[in-house]
Design a protein around this motif. Structure first.
Motif, PDB file in Angstrom:
ATOM      1  N   SER A  11       0.813  -1.217   0.000  1.00  0.00           N
ATOM      2  CA  SER A  11       0.000   0.000   0.000  1.00  0.00           C
ATOM      3  C   SER A  11       0.846   1.266   0.000  1.00  0.00           C
ATOM      4  O   SER A  11       0.384   2.329  -0.423  1.00  0.00           O
ATOM      5  CB  SER A  11      -0.931  -0.003   1.205  1.00  0.00           C
ATOM      6  OG  SER A  11      -0.187  -0.097   2.419  1.00  0.00           O
ATOM      7  N   SER A  12       2.055   1.187   0.498  1.00  0.00           N
ATOM      8  CA  SER A  12       3.031   2.278   0.483  1.00  0.00           C
ATOM      9  C   SER A  12       4.372   1.637   0.814  1.00  0.00           C
ATOM     10  O   SER A  12       4.434   0.455   1.142  1.00  0.00           O
ATOM     11  CB  SER A  12       2.673   3.365   1.505  1.00  0.00           C
ATOM     12  OG  SER A  12       2.659   2.826   2.824  1.00  0.00           O
ATOM     13  N   PHE A  13       5.441   2.388   0.727  1.00  0.00           N
ATOM     14  CA  PHE A  13       6.755   1.831   1.034  1.00  0.00           C
ATOM     15  C   PHE A  13       7.018   1.886   2.529  1.00  0.00           C
ATOM     16  O   PHE A  13       6.723   2.886   3.183  1.00  0.00           O
ATOM     17  CB  PHE A  13       7.849   2.576   0.283  1.00  0.00           C
ATOM     18  CG  PHE A  13       7.788   2.397  -1.208  1.00  0.00           C
ATOM     19  CD1 PHE A  13       7.551   1.149  -1.765  1.00  0.00           C
ATOM     20  CD2 PHE A  13       7.976   3.478  -2.057  1.00  0.00           C
ATOM     21  CE1 PHE A  13       7.487   0.970  -3.137  1.00  0.00           C
ATOM     22  CE2 PHE A  13       7.924   3.319  -3.429  1.00  0.00           C
ATOM     23  CZ  PHE A  13       7.678   2.062  -3.975  1.00  0.00           C
ATOM     24  N   GLY A  14       7.586   0.787   3.058  1.00  0.00           N
ATOM     25  CA  GLY A  14       7.881   0.768   4.481  1.00  0.00           C
ATOM     26  C   GLY A  14       8.095  -0.638   5.002  1.00  0.00           C
ATOM     27  O   GLY A  14       8.532  -1.537   4.271  1.00  0.00           O
ATOM     28  N   VAL A  18       2.983  -2.339   5.831  1.00  0.00           N
ATOM     29  CA  VAL A  18       2.404  -1.735   4.627  1.00  0.00           C
ATOM     30  C   VAL A  18       1.752  -2.786   3.735  1.00  0.00           C
ATOM     31  O   VAL A  18       1.082  -2.436   2.757  1.00  0.00           O
ATOM     32  CB  VAL A  18       3.460  -0.943   3.822  1.00  0.00           C
ATOM     33  CG1 VAL A  18       4.148   0.083   4.710  1.00  0.00           C
ATOM     34  CG2 VAL A  18       4.471  -1.863   3.150  1.00  0.00           C
ATOM     35  N   ARG A  51       9.149  -3.889  -1.164  1.00  0.00           N
ATOM     36  CA  ARG A  51       8.258  -3.326  -0.142  1.00  0.00           C
ATOM     37  C   ARG A  51       8.805  -2.007   0.415  1.00  0.00           C
ATOM     38  O   ARG A  51       8.045  -1.090   0.751  1.00  0.00           O
ATOM     39  CB  ARG A  51       8.114  -4.340   0.989  1.00  0.00           C
ATOM     40  CG  ARG A  51       7.049  -4.039   2.021  1.00  0.00           C
ATOM     41  CD  ARG A  51       7.320  -4.840   3.286  1.00  0.00           C
ATOM     42  NE  ARG A  51       8.462  -4.333   4.021  1.00  0.00           N
ATOM     43  CZ  ARG A  51       9.387  -5.091   4.614  1.00  0.00           C
ATOM     44  NH1 ARG A  51       9.345  -6.416   4.533  1.00  0.00           N
ATOM     45  NH2 ARG A  51      10.381  -4.525   5.263  1.00  0.00           N
ATOM     46  N   ARG A  52      10.124  -1.897   0.474  1.00  0.00           N
ATOM     47  CA  ARG A  52      10.744  -0.679   1.005  1.00  0.00           C
ATOM     48  C   ARG A  52      11.042   0.346  -0.081  1.00  0.00           C
ATOM     49  O   ARG A  52      11.583   1.417   0.202  1.00  0.00           O
ATOM     50  CB  ARG A  52      12.044  -1.044   1.739  1.00  0.00           C
ATOM     51  CG  ARG A  52      11.831  -1.861   2.995  1.00  0.00           C
ATOM     52  CD  ARG A  52      13.104  -1.943   3.822  1.00  0.00           C
ATOM     53  NE  ARG A  52      14.128  -2.762   3.191  1.00  0.00           N
ATOM     54  CZ  ARG A  52      14.362  -4.045   3.470  1.00  0.00           C
ATOM     55  NH1 ARG A  52      13.596  -4.654   4.384  1.00  0.00           N
ATOM     56  NH2 ARG A  52      15.313  -4.707   2.863  1.00  0.00           N
ATOM     57  N   GLY A  53      10.740   0.019  -1.340  1.00  0.00           N
ATOM     58  CA  GLY A  53      10.996   0.949  -2.429  1.00  0.00           C
ATOM     59  C   GLY A  53      12.440   1.001  -2.857  1.00  0.00           C
ATOM     60  O   GLY A  53      12.888   1.999  -3.431  1.00  0.00           O
ATOM     61  N   PRO A  60       2.525  -3.478  -7.183  1.00  0.00           N
ATOM     62  CA  PRO A  60       1.926  -3.464  -5.840  1.00  0.00           C
ATOM     63  C   PRO A  60       1.546  -4.851  -5.327  1.00  0.00           C
ATOM     64  O   PRO A  60       1.577  -5.097  -4.122  1.00  0.00           O
ATOM     65  CB  PRO A  60       0.698  -2.573  -6.016  1.00  0.00           C
ATOM     66  CG  PRO A  60       1.047  -1.670  -7.157  1.00  0.00           C
ATOM     67  CD  PRO A  60       1.880  -2.503  -8.078  1.00  0.00           C
TER      68      PRO A  60
END
Length: 331
Positions: A11-14, A18, A51-53, A60
């Motif tokens: 859903s977002s990087f982290g 996430v 996942r961390r970008g 996704p």
């Protein structure tokens, strides 16, 4: 048939938190693709970087591999219901991957298999053994009696490489950062075990250890130059992992730092299934049969339920999993 599916989504990087559960459109396979009903999938370090970008590309719905059954195949290359493994071909990178209920995969990246292994046991094999086999035989050209150094031998690819190399008659030196794993590696057939450390070249060569015919570096850029120095003139050093992180080699000067006559290659598993590295060249069915017959222990270190994906990623982040982590679907 429903046009939607369940999926785990970045859903977002982290951190692992996430990874969320969502209902998303189901992939629609085109001619030349197969829609796989995913039963289980392996979790890979590349997916934690996604996942961390930190990766070069990601979807996704990540997941570089999966195992399951063929739900649709417009071109008719694979029969409906066939038991298959899917690996790479853009999975989790440029197309929805194995973290979804279904995955549409190019048929070049799908391998039909005959096996009585449980889904979760089968899911521990595709990326790991396809990568290890390609590294050893397609790139390093490993032969019986070759001396082989595997740096990062307790990693999933390292374990698979050890099994394959010993089986072919190579003499393997295995490194690990955990001295308590020496006996276990010897049990897998390693002729020699060495503590993974900085300046391993100085440590081994300083003791009079001969250079190796072939070196498989799974630690990464941090030990690239010393891995080259540990390989004999005319030998081959292959880098195929980044356990030590993604930071580049600083101040790299080949004229000063590289040994003459050592062949250095890179292998990235995203090319599996391409014309240059076809999956059809890999004896995956034979590998599965050896595992079924108990010749090699390739069971996952831990199997997670689908709702526990955050726990799976949390364990992978520690680098202390001790083997392959697998997630079972329950749809």
């Amino acid at each position: 048939m429903s046009e939607t599916m369940n999926a785990i989504v970045i859903s977002s990087f982290g951190g692992p938190e996430v990874l969320t559960y969502q209902t998303v459109p189901k992939p629609a396979p085109s001619p030349g693709e197969a829609l796989i009903r995913v039963r289980a999938f392996g979790v890979n370090h590349a997916e934690t970087h996604m996942r961390r970008g930190e990766w070069d590309e990601h979807h996704p719905i990540t997941g570089l591999e999966c195992v399951g059954t063929v739900a649709s195949c417009p071109g008719g290359e694979l029969p409906l219901g066939a038991k298959v493994v899917g690996v790479m071909g853009g999975l989790g990178r440029t197309r929805p991957g194995g973290y979804g209920e279904f995955a549409s995969v190019p048929v070049a990246n799908v391998v039909p298999v005959e096996t009585g292994l449980a889904w979760e046991d089968l899911a521990a094999l595709p990326e790991v053994y396809c990568t290890a086999w390609t590294c050893l035989f397609a790139v390093l050209d490993l032969k019986p009696r070759d001396t082989l150094l595997v740096r990062g031998a307790t990693s999933t690819v390292g374990q698979a490489a050890l099994h394959l190399a010993v089986d072919t008659g190579a003499v393997v030196t295995a490194t690990t950062r955990r001295e308590e794993r020496f006996g276990w590696l010897k049990g897998l057939g390693a002729a020699e075990t060495v503590l993974e450390q900085e300046n391993l070249d100085e440590f081994l060569l300083g003791k009079g250890h001969p250079r190796f015919d072939k070196t498989l570096n799974l630690v990464g850029n941090r030990v690239l130059l010393e891995s080259i120095r540990l390989t004999r003139t005319g030998g081959r050093m292959l880098q195929a992992g980044w356990l030590g992180g993604l930071a580049p080699v600083e101040g790299f000067n080949p004229m000063v730092q590289m040994e003459s006559g050592v062949h250095f290659s890179l292998f990235h598993s995203k090319v599996l299934g391409t014309p240059e590295f076809p999956l059809s060249a890999i004896p995956l069915q034979d590998i599965i049969k050896k595992i079924e017959n108990g010749a090699w222990d390739a069971k996952p270190a831990k199997v997670f339920e689908y709702q526990d994906i955050q726990s799976a990623h949390g364990m992978l982040d520690t680098h202390d999993a001790g083997g392959k982590l697998v997630v079972k679907h329950q749809f």
